[in-house]
Design an enzyme around this catalytic site. Sequence first.
Site, PDB file in Angstrom:
ATOM      1  N   HIS A 685       0.881  -1.161   0.097  1.00 37.95           N
ATOM      2  CA  HIS A 685      -0.156  -0.102   0.005  1.00 37.95           C
ATOM      3  C   HIS A 685       0.909   1.131   0.047  1.00 37.95           C
ATOM      4  O   HIS A 685       2.091   1.133   0.150  1.00 37.95           O
ATOM      5  CB  HIS A 685      -1.013  -0.015   1.351  1.00 37.95           C
ATOM      6  CG  HIS A 685      -0.076   0.159   2.577  1.00 37.95           C
ATOM      7  ND1 HIS A 685       0.369  -0.975   3.213  1.00 37.95           N
ATOM      8  CD2 HIS A 685       0.108   1.253   3.209  1.00 37.95           C
ATOM      9  CE1 HIS A 685       1.151  -0.795   4.359  1.00 37.95           C
ATOM     10  NE2 HIS A 685       0.752   0.572   4.568  1.00 37.95           N
ATOM     11  N   ASP A 687       1.012   5.159   1.774  1.00 35.19           N
ATOM     12  CA  ASP A 687       0.405   5.982   3.026  1.00 35.19           C
ATOM     13  C   ASP A 687      -0.227   7.310   2.349  1.00 35.19           C
ATOM     14  O   ASP A 687       0.325   7.860   1.520  1.00 35.19           O
ATOM     15  CB  ASP A 687       1.302   6.167   3.853  1.00 35.19           C
ATOM     16  CG  ASP A 687       1.798   4.770   4.698  1.00 35.19           C
ATOM     17  OD1 ASP A 687       1.301   3.870   4.565  1.00 35.19           O
ATOM     18  OD2 ASP A 687       3.079   4.751   5.111  1.00 35.19           O
ATOM     19  N   HIS A 737       4.856  -0.144   0.053  1.00 34.21           N
ATOM     20  CA  HIS A 737       5.454  -0.917   0.936  1.00 34.21           C
ATOM     21  C   HIS A 737       4.578  -2.075   1.628  1.00 34.21           C
ATOM     22  O   HIS A 737       3.214  -1.822   1.267  1.00 34.21           O
ATOM     23  CB  HIS A 737       6.156  -0.405   2.130  1.00 34.21           C
ATOM     24  CG  HIS A 737       5.139   0.717   2.852  1.00 34.21           C
ATOM     25  ND1 HIS A 737       4.896   2.051   2.268  1.00 34.21           N
ATOM     26  CD2 HIS A 737       4.660   0.624   3.857  1.00 34.21           C
ATOM     27  CE1 HIS A 737       3.996   2.560   3.116  1.00 34.21           C
ATOM     28  NE2 HIS A 737       3.805   1.718   4.037  1.00 34.21           N
ATOM     29  N   ARG A 747       4.093  -7.883  18.099  1.00 35.28           N
ATOM     30  CA  ARG A 747       4.925  -6.873  17.502  1.00 35.28           C
ATOM     31  C   ARG A 747       3.998  -5.769  17.636  1.00 35.28           C
ATOM     32  O   ARG A 747       2.890  -5.662  17.242  1.00 35.28           O
ATOM     33  CB  ARG A 747       5.277  -6.996  16.112  1.00 35.28           C
ATOM     34  CG  ARG A 747       6.379  -5.861  15.666  1.00 35.28           C
ATOM     35  CD  ARG A 747       6.298  -5.983  14.143  1.00 35.28           C
ATOM     36  NE  ARG A 747       7.059  -4.916  13.386  1.00 35.28           N
ATOM     37  CZ  ARG A 747       6.994  -4.452  12.232  1.00 35.28           C
ATOM     38  NH1 ARG A 747       6.227  -5.141  11.322  1.00 35.28           N
ATOM     39  NH2 ARG A 747       7.889  -3.478  11.794  1.00 35.28           N
TER      40      ARG A 747
END
Length: 756
Positions: A685, A687, A737, A747
């Site tokens: 995607h 941002d 990314h 995480r």
Amino acid sequence: MEYLKFCLVVLFWIKFADSVLSTDAPQTPAPLPKEKLLVLTVATEETDGFLRFMRSANYFNYTVKVLGMGEAWKGGEVGRSIGGGQKVKLLKKAMEDLADEEDLVVLSVDSYDLIFAGGPEEILRKFQQANHKVLFAAEGLIWPDKRLADKYPSIRSGKRYLNSGGIIGYASYVNRIVSQWNLHDNDDDQLFYTKIYLDPLQRETLNMTLDHKCQIFQNLNGAVDEVLLKFGTDRVRVRNTAYDSLPVVVHGNGNTKMYLNYLANYVPNAWNYEHGCSHCDDDVVDLSQLKEYPNVLVGVFIEQPTPFLPEFLHRLLTLDYPKDKLRVFVHNNEVYHEKHIQKFWEENRNVFSSFKVVGPEEILSQGEARNMGMDLCRKDVTCDYYFSIDSDVMLTNRQTVKLLIEQNRKIIGPLVTRHGKLWSNFWGALSLDGYYARSEDYIDIVQRKRMGVWNIPYMAHVYLVKGSVLRNELKERNYFVLEKLDPDMALCRNAREMTSHREKDSPSPESFHMLRPPKGVFMYITNRHEFGRLISTANYNTSHYNNDLWQIFENPVDWKEKYIHQNYTRIFTENFLEEPCPDVFWFPVFSEKACDELVEEMEHYGSWSGGKHEDKRIAGGYETVPTDDIHMKQIGFDKEWLHFIREFVSPVTLKVFAGYYTKGYAVMNFVVKYTPARQAYLKPHHDSSTFTINIALNNKDKDFQGGGCRFHRYNCSIESPRKGWSFMHPGRLTHLHEGLPTTNGTRYIAVSFIDP
């Protein structure tokens, strides 16, 4: 012929005038040598004020004889009523042996509230210029009998009324005055001298006058507005602006004791611009020469919810002082902080000589708690010093206790200030109602433009007191409770105004002639070193899980120390950052504590979004590439987070993307949670940002396996994120990314889409 007659007449008058001037005109007397001046003063105790008087006398090499030392004071409570006759009786006795000494000049002055600003040669010169046998100090207020005002001789200008705190005259004449004393010790000395002066026959016979224009004597009562400091190269003088005079004797009579303390911080040689503090190293304690360090009782007071308390407690451990010489007394008035104290005690119970905690269940007032702490030292003869510190004091100087002990003062505090403000732990002056007033030098002291050790009227938060002072001068114990005053104000007032017989709380103007001034303990503040700061407690909200996170506005320095990575500044000094992929920069920003607390805060909130496309938190209610997250706005942290971006991310942006000036604005700020069971990865995607930051909040291989980020255009992956480090990369167009799968554990990352 007429011209000749005129010349003869002129010649006659010239010769006549010359004969008159040479035979009958008064001649200027030869200067008296300083050995002809004797200073007489009455002092029954060696108070701080008396010792200061003697230091100023010794500086100018005055010959001083002290009368009455060690005797019981029977001169009355002059703060309440008339009194002081004992001083005249002692002077009368001393003058019996001096009356016949030819050309001896006697200077009789008070000592507890008086200093010299000039030397004996100057005082003798000015006395001779006055051309009288006896000279009294003068003031603008009449005491003790106002009905005598009309009996005073009229004057064109100057101070009209007699003050007995300063008398200078030839010994035989002074003796003729004091030999008339036949009253009681507690009768009023000033009234005695006044009646003699107001007798026209005695005034003429004894050749008396007043120092109307403050050539020698400066009484401060009623004249504070006339007085200022005159800085010279060798010493500082007091200047009377009304008469343009430089008085030699400065007397803090009446309610001007604190103003005299201020003047004495400079006069005669305490501090000047050329040499700074000239007395700061006098009478210091050399700890290296002691067989062992003094015992110190540390009184810690937690009286309100306080940010960064664990850090405060940790600083006690880092003090450079033998821990076996430190006993700790803690008063905690807040249930919220019990967990912090318990943890600190469990981890450090054997570090200090002793560790005593009095908690909120005792229901003690601040005054009662502070009295208790001070009393622990007072009752223990092995307690050499009492070090009181409030929880809002962040001591950054590990040598603080040593430095205070070395200054060898009865009460001394280190200067601490609130970051970026003029707020500090002392007042340079008091208003008429006993509260804060700004002294002329306050700002320069706070900003350390003038460095030294300063006699001040009020201090709080942190100070050191000698144990011997608590067992002697301050032995009455209940010093933190007085009327409706705050405990700190009560302590300072009690220390300043302590007398054998406590004076009225609000003396009337008529009681301003105080022959025996309060024999208080001087309080000092030192700014010779950087000691630390005061933190703000005013807006501390304890409703969060980790409340210190919200202190970025109120206490920015402490916030930065706790939450910003220790290597952050190296980004700018040493280029301490990396570029693992093109235009992807990697740099340290968060401390371990910041990461842990932010994760704890999110887990405490608990409402993770679940990674669904439908999302009512955003405009339109639909997220194309959803994550399992919690927004900063949901926990009320959005303003603080945006401020963090502007303060700590924007400077890095300017460094790595030269020429781009970010607005530091972001709508989407959130913490993402990746787990194999809920959401393990994020598909490719872009941002919705100009650039994005992505901060790792926990440790790879310790808290999780897998994870990372892959940038498709450059076929570049970053698979080993470092806790507290942030990626920064362009958000649109070039940096498609994806989030690589987290294969085990959990995480956490913090993400912001900046400049959307």
